[in-house]
Design a protein around this motif. Structure first.
Motif, mmCIF file in Angstrom:
data_model
loop_
_atom_site.group_PDB
_atom_site.id
_atom_site.type_symbol
_atom_site.label_atom_id
_atom_site.label_comp_id
_atom_site.label_asym_id
_atom_site.label_seq_id
_atom_site.Cartn_x
_atom_site.Cartn_y
_atom_site.Cartn_z
ATOM 1 N N MET A 1 0.835 -1.184 0.000
ATOM 2 C CA MET A 1 0.000 0.000 0.000
ATOM 3 C C MET A 1 0.882 1.250 0.000
ATOM 4 O O MET A 1 1.973 1.252 0.535
ATOM 5 N N ALA A 2 0.327 2.307 -0.579
ATOM 6 C CA ALA A 2 0.996 3.610 -0.638
ATOM 7 C C ALA A 2 -0.073 4.672 -0.397
ATOM 8 O O ALA A 2 -1.260 4.364 -0.333
ATOM 9 N N THR A 3 0.352 5.919 -0.295
ATOM 10 C CA THR A 3 -0.582 6.999 0.027
ATOM 11 C C THR A 3 -0.569 8.068 -1.054
ATOM 12 O O THR A 3 0.494 8.434 -1.562
ATOM 13 N N ILE A 4 -1.771 8.551 -1.389
ATOM 14 C CA ILE A 4 -1.927 9.727 -2.246
ATOM 15 C C ILE A 4 -2.797 10.728 -1.497
ATOM 16 O O ILE A 4 -3.341 10.410 -0.438
ATOM 17 N N ALA A 5 -2.944 11.916 -2.046
ATOM 18 C CA ALA A 5 -3.820 12.924 -1.459
ATOM 19 C C ALA A 5 -5.080 13.056 -2.308
ATOM 20 O O ALA A 5 -5.013 13.103 -3.537
ATOM 21 N N LEU A 6 -6.221 13.097 -1.632
ATOM 22 C CA LEU A 6 -7.502 13.403 -2.274
ATOM 23 C C LEU A 6 -7.888 14.809 -1.852
ATOM 24 O O LEU A 6 -7.926 15.108 -0.660
ATOM 25 N N VAL A 7 -8.150 15.659 -2.820
ATOM 26 C CA VAL A 7 -8.518 17.046 -2.541
ATOM 27 C C VAL A 7 -9.964 17.213 -2.990
ATOM 28 O O VAL A 7 -10.276 17.063 -4.176
ATOM 29 N N HIS A 8 -10.833 17.504 -2.038
ATOM 30 C CA HIS A 8 -12.264 17.615 -2.295
ATOM 31 C C HIS A 8 -12.669 19.089 -2.272
ATOM 32 O O HIS A 8 -12.321 19.821 -1.349
ATOM 33 N N VAL A 9 -13.410 19.505 -3.306
ATOM 34 C CA VAL A 9 -13.832 20.902 -3.459
ATOM 35 C C VAL A 9 -15.248 20.920 -4.025
ATOM 36 O O VAL A 9 -15.600 20.060 -4.829
ATOM 37 N N THR A 10 -16.052 21.902 -3.639
ATOM 38 C CA THR A 10 -17.337 22.108 -4.296
ATOM 39 C C THR A 10 -17.262 23.375 -5.140
ATOM 40 O O THR A 10 -16.579 24.345 -4.776
ATOM 41 N N PHE A 11 -17.952 23.340 -6.276
ATOM 42 C CA PHE A 11 -17.942 24.450 -7.217
ATOM 43 C C PHE A 11 -19.365 24.961 -7.439
ATOM 44 O O PHE A 11 -20.332 24.248 -7.207
ATOM 45 N N ALA A 12 -19.459 26.168 -7.942
ATOM 46 C CA ALA A 12 -20.759 26.799 -8.179
ATOM 47 C C ALA A 12 -21.553 26.101 -9.276
ATOM 48 O O ALA A 12 -22.773 26.033 -9.218
ATOM 49 N N ASP A 13 -20.850 25.572 -10.283
ATOM 50 C CA ASP A 13 -21.548 24.899 -11.384
ATOM 51 C C ASP A 13 -20.598 23.941 -12.087
ATOM 52 O O ASP A 13 -19.396 23.933 -11.830
ATOM 53 N N ALA A 14 -21.164 23.132 -12.973
ATOM 54 C CA ALA A 14 -20.383 22.115 -13.675
ATOM 55 C C ALA A 14 -19.311 22.727 -14.576
ATOM 56 O O ALA A 14 -18.218 22.172 -14.710
ATOM 57 N N ALA A 15 -19.602 23.863 -15.188
ATOM 58 C CA ALA A 15 -18.625 24.505 -16.075
ATOM 59 C C ALA A 15 -17.373 24.912 -15.300
ATOM 60 O O ALA A 15 -16.250 24.732 -15.780
ATOM 61 N N GLU A 16 -17.557 25.459 -14.101
ATOM 62 C CA GLU A 16 -16.396 25.852 -13.294
ATOM 63 C C GLU A 16 -15.606 24.622 -12.861
ATOM 64 O O GLU A 16 -14.369 24.617 -12.930
ATOM 65 N N ALA A 17 -16.297 23.569 -12.442
ATOM 66 C CA ALA A 17 -15.613 22.335 -12.046
ATOM 67 C C ALA A 17 -14.810 21.764 -13.207
ATOM 68 O O ALA A 17 -13.651 21.353 -13.043
ATOM 69 N N THR B 1 -8.330 18.282 2.189
ATOM 70 C CA THR B 1 -7.348 17.295 1.744
ATOM 71 C C THR B 1 -7.329 16.127 2.714
ATOM 72 O O THR B 1 -7.284 16.324 3.929
ATOM 73 N N THR B 2 -7.364 14.919 2.139
ATOM 74 C CA THR B 2 -7.344 13.688 2.925
ATOM 75 C C THR B 2 -6.311 12.753 2.320
ATOM 76 O O THR B 2 -6.206 12.647 1.092
ATOM 77 N N ALA B 3 -5.584 12.067 3.173
ATOM 78 C CA ALA B 3 -4.669 11.024 2.703
ATOM 79 C C ALA B 3 -5.475 9.761 2.434
ATOM 80 O O ALA B 3 -6.395 9.433 3.191
ATOM 81 N N ALA B 4 -5.151 9.064 1.354
ATOM 82 C CA ALA B 4 -5.853 7.830 0.997
ATOM 83 C C ALA B 4 -4.839 6.741 0.694
ATOM 84 O O ALA B 4 -3.876 6.970 -0.048
ATOM 85 N N GLU B 5 -5.062 5.570 1.254
ATOM 86 C CA GLU B 5 -4.213 4.424 0.949
ATOM 87 C C GLU B 5 -4.676 3.795 -0.352
ATOM 88 O O GLU B 5 -5.874 3.569 -0.543
ATOM 89 N N VAL B 6 -3.719 3.551 -1.239
ATOM 90 C CA VAL B 6 -4.013 2.946 -2.544
ATOM 91 C C VAL B 6 -2.938 1.912 -2.849
ATOM 92 O O VAL B 6 -1.891 1.865 -2.199
ATOM 93 N N ASP B 7 -3.185 1.099 -3.848
ATOM 94 C CA ASP B 7 -2.150 0.170 -4.302
ATOM 95 C C ASP B 7 -0.937 0.964 -4.777
ATOM 96 O O ASP B 7 -1.081 2.080 -5.299
ATOM 97 N N ALA B 8 0.221 0.373 -4.639
ATOM 98 C CA ALA B 8 1.456 1.043 -5.049
ATOM 99 C C ALA B 8 1.416 1.438 -6.531
ATOM 100 O O ALA B 8 1.915 2.501 -6.902
ATOM 101 N N SER B 9 0.792 0.616 -7.365
ATOM 102 C CA SER B 9 0.732 0.944 -8.797
ATOM 103 C C SER B 9 -0.097 2.208 -9.038
ATOM 104 O O SER B 9 0.212 3.000 -9.942
ATOM 105 N N VAL B 10 -1.141 2.436 -8.258
ATOM 106 C CA VAL B 10 -1.941 3.654 -8.377
ATOM 107 C C VAL B 10 -1.116 4.858 -7.927
ATOM 108 O O VAL B 10 -1.102 5.900 -8.598
#
Length: 104
Positions: free
Chosen positions: A1-17, A86-95
């Protein structure tokens, strides 16, 4: 297992996202962005209860690049006070290797 960062954000609309998500991937600050269906948000702002529709998005990046990604999103975001989580997430090393390669 390895770690990546997940960054979660909300936007005003789909175009901005879409615009900010595409920019972050093109600038190699994120390996990918998942833009979710609209959600309803209830929050307090300027002393009033507010309700609105927002578009959540999750960015995958290497942990060491999360700060740069957050700063770039903040510069482009339309909200006066965007919440960028921002949250740390455990993923497979290949990911983790793919995320690292995609954000170099």
């Amino acid at each position: 297992m390895a770690t990546i960062a997940l960054v979660h954000v909300t936007f005003a609309d789909a175009a901005e996202a879409e615009r900010i998500g595409s920019t972050m991937v093109a600038e190699r600050l994120a390996a990918c962005v998942t833009i979710h269906p609209p959600c309803r948000s209830i929050y307090r702002w300027d002393g009033k209860m507010e309700r609105g529709q927002e578009i959540p998005a999750t960015f995958k990046t290497a942990g060491i690049r999360a700060g740069r990604l957050r700063a770039a999103i903040l510069r482009l975001h339309s909200y006066e006070l965007p919440v960028i989580e921002t949250t740390a997430a455990e993923v497979d090393a290949s990911v983790a290797d793919w995320v690292d390669e995609a954000t170099h």
